[in-house]
Design a protein around this motif. Structure first.
Motif, short mmCIF file in Angstrom:
data_model
loop_
_atom_site.label_atom_id
_atom_site.label_comp_id
_atom_site.label_asym_id
_atom_site.label_seq_id
_atom_site.Cartn_x
_atom_site.Cartn_y
_atom_site.Cartn_z
N ILE A 1 43.90 75.43 -26.23
CA ILE A 1 43.77 74.69 -27.49
C ILE A 1 42.51 73.81 -27.47
O ILE A 1 41.69 73.85 -28.39
CB ILE A 1 45.03 73.83 -27.73
N ASP A 2 42.38 73.03 -26.38
CA ASP A 2 41.26 72.08 -26.30
C ASP A 2 39.91 72.80 -26.26
O ASP A 2 38.95 72.37 -26.91
CB ASP A 2 41.42 71.20 -25.06
N ASP A 3 39.84 73.88 -25.48
CA ASP A 3 38.57 74.61 -25.38
C ASP A 3 38.18 75.22 -26.73
O ASP A 3 37.00 75.25 -27.10
CB ASP A 3 38.67 75.71 -24.32
N GLY A 4 39.19 75.74 -27.42
CA GLY A 4 38.91 76.32 -28.74
C GLY A 4 38.35 75.29 -29.70
O GLY A 4 37.38 75.56 -30.42
N ILE A 5 38.94 74.11 -29.69
CA ILE A 5 38.46 73.03 -30.57
C ILE A 5 37.03 72.64 -30.18
O ILE A 5 36.15 72.49 -31.04
CB ILE A 5 39.41 71.82 -30.49
N ALA A 6 36.79 72.52 -28.87
CA ALA A 6 35.46 72.11 -28.40
C ALA A 6 34.40 73.15 -28.80
O ALA A 6 33.30 72.78 -29.24
CB ALA A 6 35.48 71.92 -26.89
#
Ligand SMILES: [Zn+2]
Length: 419
Positions: free
Chosen positions: A149-154
């Motif tokens: 989730i976090d990597d996708g947002i970044a």
């Protein structure tokens, strides 16, 4: 006094009429403003939502969905951007002045960052869809899920170069929901978007079939969130006809954006967030929640002990005793005569088995039909991950993506209870 009341009522009626005219004007203006495209579908209104108030939406999985009126539709596109197809989707939407919501994969954003910026520049809402589109988030450790989730947002933020342009909207790949994933996203103030109906455009079906399914399912519900994929050529081919048909049938497009300090959420009532608001006259709305059972991994299920059946410390009670107990006078109300039934022998406490065998899992297995999408009956999401069709036209990166899969076209989605 009466005159003042009458004036007040007339003022209210006038105000209501003006508001109604304003609404109609706003609606027609959006379509009329579609320069060079007379009679375009247009975007009828913008709905501002607060993800923290409504963290999970979409009746395919959740009790709540967007507070849409009859014949209002929200378009969503997943898995892009894949410039060859996504750019055509953008052109088609622009030709009808329609705004949509796109759920971007982080790796796709890294591969085509200009494609993400095009979405922003065209005024669409941009959410995320993990970094790598993993299959089965429900089976993944929460640490890995958070990383996805976090990597996708970044990645999407990097492509945009502007954090504010990213909406706190998220769609789980394959709609593979899990409690831990939902809890984490809620803690981040991110709204999970399921959908109200897909058009099965990830399957090897024709574009006309995509069109048929989209219209049929929309007509069945009358409003809702439509799930599509901008990376699919068949979706590109079906979209112009879908939009034209929506226009012809009187549907209106709603654009959804997140609330900000400058733009507060559109005022709504709680029942508007339910596609079929529960009625006080319908008993189902009062059913208790299904409890969580703890025997899922047990080899043997516990059998009922006799003490479970008796209210007196495990001592069995014969029918006559029960009758005697029941016949104790209460407030001098006459009771029926004792029934002349034969005497029942008491059950020996040792005769009841303490454990029962667990039924074999094979009993519940369903024969798979060749070529038919199967439904995961045992999971709330009822969604299955499938590999992306290896079409010759699909790019190498897109081949790695597992698309959002759904059930067979004619099954009815069963929402799980609100959490
Ligand atoms: Zn997807």
């Amino acid at each position: 006094m009466f005159g003042n009341v009458l004036v007040g009522v007339r003022t209210l009626q006038w105000a209501a009429l003006c508001l109604g005219l304003l609404a109609i004007t706003a609606q027609t203006a959006s379509a009329a403003d579609c320069r060079g495209h007379p009679g375009a579908l247009g975007t009828s209104r913008t709905l501002v939502v607060d993800p923290r108030q409504h963290p999970r939406i979409g009746t395919m999985q959740y009790a709540e969905t967007l507070p849409l009126g009859d014949h209002e539709v929200v378009l969503t596109f997943d898995d892009g951007p894949l410039p060859r197809n996504s750019n055509q989707v953008l052109d088609i939407l622009a030709s009808q002045c329609v705004k949509a919501t796109f759920f971007i994969i982080g790796r796709m954003a890294q591969s085509a960052p200009e494609g993400v910026r095009k979405l922003r520049d065209a005024g669409h809402s941009i959410g995320t869809h993990t970094q790598n589109h993993p299959t089965g988030m429900k089976r993944m450790s929460i640490e890995r899920a958070r990383q996805e989730i976090d990597d996708g947002i970044a990645s999407v933020k990097t492509a945009l170069g502007d954090d504010a342009a990213l909406a706190p909207f998220f769609r789980i790949p394959g709609l593979s929901r899990a409690d831990g994933v939902e809890d984490y996203l809620a803690s981040q103030g991110i709204q999970i978007w399921s959908a109200d109906f897909p058009a099965d455009d990830w399957h090897h079906i024709s574009s006309s079939r995509v069109y048929d399914i989209a219209i049929k399912r929309l007509e069945a519900k009358g409003r809702g969130i439509l799930l599509l994929h901008d990376i699919q050529a068949r979706t590109v081919a079906a979209l112009p006809r879908i939009l034209r048909e929506l226009n012809a049938r009187g549907y209106r497009i709603v654009h959804v954006v997140p609330a900000t300090p400058e733009q507060p959420a559109t005022p709504t009532e709680p029942q508007q967030w339910q596609l079929h608001p529960p009625s006080e006259n319908v008993a189902i709305s009062h059913w208790p929640k299904i409890p969580n059972f703890v025997f899922a991994n047990a080899e043997m299920l516990p059998g009922p002990a006799l003490s479970d059946l008796d209210w007196r410390d495990g001592r069995s009670m014969s029918l006559v005793e029960a009758s005697n107990h029941a016949s104790r006078p209460a407030r001098r109300v006459p009771l029926p005569r004792e029934a002349p039934w034969p005497r029942q022998s008491s059950l020996a406490p040792g005769s009841a088995a303490n454990i029962l065998p667990v039924p074999a899992q094979s009993i519940f297995e369903i024969q798979e039909r060749p070529g038919a999408a199967t439904q995961e009956l045992a999971t709330p999401s009822h969604h299955a991950e499938q590999p992306v069709p290896t079409e010759p036209k699909t790019d190498g990166l897109a081949k790695l993506i597992s698309v959002d899969a759904s059930d067979s076209p004619d099954t009815i989605a069963v929402p799980i209870g609100a959490r």
